[in-house]
Enzyme design. Structure first.
Site: not given
Length: 245
Positions: A85-86, A88, A114, A131-132, A156, A196
């Site tokens: 949700p933001g 980082w 995201d 979608d990254f 993340d 991660k």
């Protein structure tokens, strides 16, 4: 273990705040629900996130890593993958001065991506519903970068759990490698990378592969990462660059 209908806990957040938390009317709830509520209401990082206006407790994972290694500096360009949700992004925006609040420092840039939509953050470029791992999204990021290079790539990201360990490990490794490949394309020499993943035997191969391109690669388990979580982070510094064949 069943929790009683009323549980009172006192806890301190950094010696600054003391709060009484009370559970009521838990009778009839599943044990797992009671345990989740107990963890949510007694977790000091959740309380600190509320106090500091972070969107979730994960902000303290990045904060801890950056406090130690100083990878986020004013004027830096940052890509935040799996940003919703933001939290980082909030940390990155403040530390690279993407919101311009530190008038005496250079102003950085934060691009956050995201698959879910999430609320805007002052100073960040938000690519929600994106979608990254797709070529289309990565081209959008490059457009926003223009001729600039990236100083830090953060991920993340985590896949939806299937309950099949081998598949879950493979899925999160695929996200890590996708992030690494993109970082190799856009990073400046000396840049940093954080991804991660889950604790698994395959993590050593990923660490070795990242080490081919970065001088210093470390396995991190921040204090804010819950002890019962299998998550770890690989932090890589001093990108060597890619030599064309």
């Amino acid at each position: 273990m069943l929790l009683s209908p009323m549980i009172k806990r006192f806890f301190s957040t950094g010696g600054v705040h003391l709060k009484q938390v009370t559970f009521r009317n838990l009778r009839g709830k599943k044990v797992s629900s009671q345990q989740w509520l107990a963890r949510q209401l007694t977790d000091p990082y959740i309380e600190k996130a509320r106090m500091m206006n972070f969107r979730c407790r994960s902000a303290f994972k990045l904060t801890e890593i950056d406090d130690r290694f100083r990878i986020l500096q004013p004027g830096f360009n940052v890509i935040d993958c799996g940003a919703a949700p933001g939290s980082w992004t909030q940390v990155a925006v403040n530390r690279v001065n993407a919101n311009g609040k530190k008038h005496d420092d250079r102003r950085g840039k934060v691009i956050s991506v995201d698959r879910n939509n999430f609320h805007p953050i002052d100073g960040a470029i938000i690519l929600g519903n994106s979608d990254f791992t797709s070529a289309e999204t990565q081209e959008k990021i490059k457009v926003y970068l223009g001729q600039e290079r990236v100083d830090v790539v953060l991920s993340d990201m985590a896949p939806n759990a299937t309950g099949i360990r081998e598949m879950d490990v493979e899925n999160i490794l695929n996200l890590c490698y996708s992030t690494l490949r993109f970082a190799l394309q856009v990073s400046r020499t000396g840049a940093s990378l954080i991804v991660k993943l889950w604790q698994c035997k395959e993590s050593k191969q990923l660490e070795d592969d990242i080490s081919k391109y970065y001088e210093d690669v470390r396995v991190m388990k921040p204090n804010a990462s819950r002890t019962d979580s299998a998550e770890i982070f690989l932090m890589a510094r001093e990108f060597k660059g890619v030599v064309a064949p």
